[in-house]
Design an enzyme around this catalytic site. Structure first.
Site, PDB file in Angstrom:
ATOM      1  N   TYR A 213      46.625 -50.833 -11.040  1.00 30.03           N
ATOM      2  CA  TYR A 213      47.968 -51.145 -11.499  1.00 30.03           C
ATOM      3  C   TYR A 213      48.650 -49.908 -12.076  1.00 30.03           C
ATOM      4  O   TYR A 213      47.998 -49.030 -12.645  1.00 30.03           O
ATOM      5  CB  TYR A 213      47.924 -52.231 -12.574  1.00 30.03           C
ATOM      6  CG  TYR A 213      47.609 -53.612 -12.059  1.00 30.03           C
ATOM      7  CD1 TYR A 213      47.650 -53.916 -10.705  1.00 30.03           C
ATOM      8  CD2 TYR A 213      47.262 -54.625 -12.938  1.00 30.03           C
ATOM      9  CE1 TYR A 213      47.371 -55.178 -10.237  1.00 30.03           C
ATOM     10  CE2 TYR A 213      46.975 -55.904 -12.484  1.00 30.03           C
ATOM     11  CZ  TYR A 213      47.027 -56.174 -11.123  1.00 30.03           C
ATOM     12  OH  TYR A 213      46.743 -57.433 -10.665  1.00 30.03           O
TER      13      TYR A 213
ATOM     14  N   ILE B 297      39.852 -52.238  -3.134  1.00 28.67           N
ATOM     15  CA  ILE B 297      41.019 -51.945  -3.973  1.00 28.67           C
ATOM     16  C   ILE B 297      41.931 -53.164  -4.001  1.00 28.67           C
ATOM     17  O   ILE B 297      42.290 -53.713  -2.963  1.00 28.67           O
ATOM     18  CB  ILE B 297      41.811 -50.743  -3.429  1.00 28.67           C
ATOM     19  CG1 ILE B 297      40.979 -49.461  -3.497  1.00 28.67           C
ATOM     20  CG2 ILE B 297      43.146 -50.588  -4.156  1.00 28.67           C
ATOM     21  CD1 ILE B 297      40.710 -48.971  -4.899  1.00 28.67           C
ATOM     22  N   LYS B 298      42.319 -53.564  -5.208  1.00 31.74           N
ATOM     23  CA  LYS B 298      43.281 -54.651  -5.376  1.00 31.74           C
ATOM     24  C   LYS B 298      44.594 -54.044  -5.843  1.00 31.74           C
ATOM     25  O   LYS B 298      44.633 -53.303  -6.835  1.00 31.74           O
ATOM     26  CB  LYS B 298      42.752 -55.659  -6.392  1.00 31.74           C
ATOM     27  CG  LYS B 298      43.586 -56.933  -6.489  1.00 31.74           C
ATOM     28  CD  LYS B 298      44.635 -56.850  -7.560  1.00 31.74           C
ATOM     29  CE  LYS B 298      45.328 -58.191  -7.756  1.00 31.74           C
ATOM     30  NZ  LYS B 298      46.436 -58.111  -8.714  1.00 31.74           N
ATOM     31  N   GLN B 299      45.673 -54.341  -5.106  1.00 29.88           N
ATOM     32  CA  GLN B 299      46.967 -53.748  -5.416  1.00 29.88           C
ATOM     33  C   GLN B 299      48.077 -54.769  -5.197  1.00 29.88           C
ATOM     34  O   GLN B 299      47.942 -55.682  -4.373  1.00 29.88           O
ATOM     35  CB  GLN B 299      47.207 -52.526  -4.525  1.00 29.88           C
ATOM     36  CG  GLN B 299      48.474 -51.754  -4.798  1.00 29.88           C
ATOM     37  CD  GLN B 299      48.575 -51.263  -6.223  1.00 29.88           C
ATOM     38  OE1 GLN B 299      49.138 -51.968  -7.069  1.00 29.88           O
ATOM     39  NE2 GLN B 299      48.034 -50.070  -6.504  1.00 29.88           N
TER      40      GLN B 299
END
Length: 360
Positions: A207, A241-243
């Site tokens: 984030y 990856i979390k975006q």
């Protein structure tokens, strides 16, 4: 026959006027540059890495569960909002989720690959459910009781605790661009290295957080800035990856203009040759920054509202066609009746199960 006609009717009906464009668009950057999801993804990509056999086994568990098992795609229920946004704000719309067990039940009934949540939630039911669905322990959180409210990810749990309760992976958030980002990068890097030693996979919530990113437009969602955050995430060996889904671009110039100072570095070719304003191109740039897809990109579903199904399906279509790995869906699912949350998960997963919805 056009893609809008061959794609599942349930998908095209939710996409509305955007349907034909989202389902037929050809991305600016060729898919041939990407390591794309597929049943052989771990053998094709991760086997050649420095990940140990134990980490590969954990990744296999993660990729081999739920309705998307063995497709190369993943669907995750994340519930850390009880800390991040407060329990009252998060669970009052649907009080059954004050009970930690119902969080796990939703993930199982929803056909998810895994459930990502807090130490307290997983620890309270680990002996009953750790062998029934892959656990992802979220290690750090931002809390909202400090006066005045602050925004800083701090460690709430340890890697050892994750291993002891049966987790196959750990997750963490870094607020890139914040005044505390240097400390967070160091803490999470060390935690991820230890998690790999224990044989667990790693997932990073990449984030952005700084008031300079929020101006006339919300540049926390800019493709160029979130792309660089992703690149920092894979640098500390996040396996996934979390975006957030990108909505705009040219964040570097906007920050420099707002602050009146030089900010970062970017090549103009990013905007002329690698991206356009199209959401699939913006998301593909995020994938490129994940070592061209060697680390899977999962996008978030966002806050709950009146158009949850349409918004979630749109995000899934964009993520899949851009070369992403799946969706992580929290408030849109647990802030509605249980059965509706299950249906929403299935609708998202149907996008990834559909052979007619292809990589752009």
């Amino acid at each position: 026959m056009t893609a809008t006609l061959s794609a599942p009717q349930s998908v095209t009906s939710w996409l509305g006027d955007e349907g034909e464009d989202l389902l037929t668009y050809q991305a600016k950057v060729s898919k041939d540059l990407l390591h794309l999801p597929g049943p052989d993804f771990l053998d094709r990509v991760f086997v050649q890495s420095d990940r140990s056999p134990q980490v590969l086994r954990s990744l296999r568990q993660l990729y081999s569960f739920g309705r998307l098992a063995n497709t190369g795609y993943i669907s995750i229920l994340p519930v850390d909002q009880g800390i991040e946004h407060s329990a009252g704000a998060s669970f009052a719309p649907n009080p059954i989720y004050f009970d930690s067990e119902n969080i796990i039940k939703l993930a199982i009934e929803g056909g998810c690959n895994a459930v990502a949540t807090t130490l307290g939630v997983l620890g309270s039911v680990s002996r009953k459910y750790a062998h029934k669905i892959p656990f992802i322990l979220k290690l750090n959180h931002n809390e909202l009781l400090t006066v005045p409210n602050q925004y800083d990810q701090i460690m709430f749990a340890s890697v050892e605790q994750a291993w002891n309760l049966g987790a196959v992976a750990v997750g963490a958030t870094i607020y890139f661009g914040s005044e505390n980002s240097t400390r967070q990068i160091q803490e999470v890097s060390q935690a991820f290295a230890l998690a790999h030693e224990y044989g667990m996979a790693t997932i990073l919530w990449c984030y952005l957080r700084n008031s300079a990113f929020k101006q006339d437009k919300d540049y926390h969602l800019a493709a160029d800035l979130t792309g660089q955050a992703n690149h920092l995430g894979v640098t500390i060996e996040a396996d996934i990856i979390k975006q957030k889904l990108p909505e705009i671009n040219v964040g570097y110039a906007a920050v420099a203009k707002a602050t009146g100072e030089s900010y970062g570095k970017i090549d103009p070719k990013v905007y002329s040759e690698l991206t356009t304003d199209h959401p699939i191109d913006l998301t593909r740039y995020q994938v490129l920054n994940c070592y061209s897809g060697r680390a899977g990109l999962i996008n978030s579903g966002g806050a709950s509202g009146k158009n949850d199904f349409a918004e979630a399906i749109r995000t899934a279509v964009i993520n899949k066609r851009a070369g992403g790995t799946g969706l992580i869906s929290g408030r849109k699912t647990f802030q509605r009746p249980f059965d509706e949350g299950v249906k929403l998960f299935h609708a998202i997963q149907d996008v990834y199960l559909s052979p007619e919805i292809t990589i752009a």
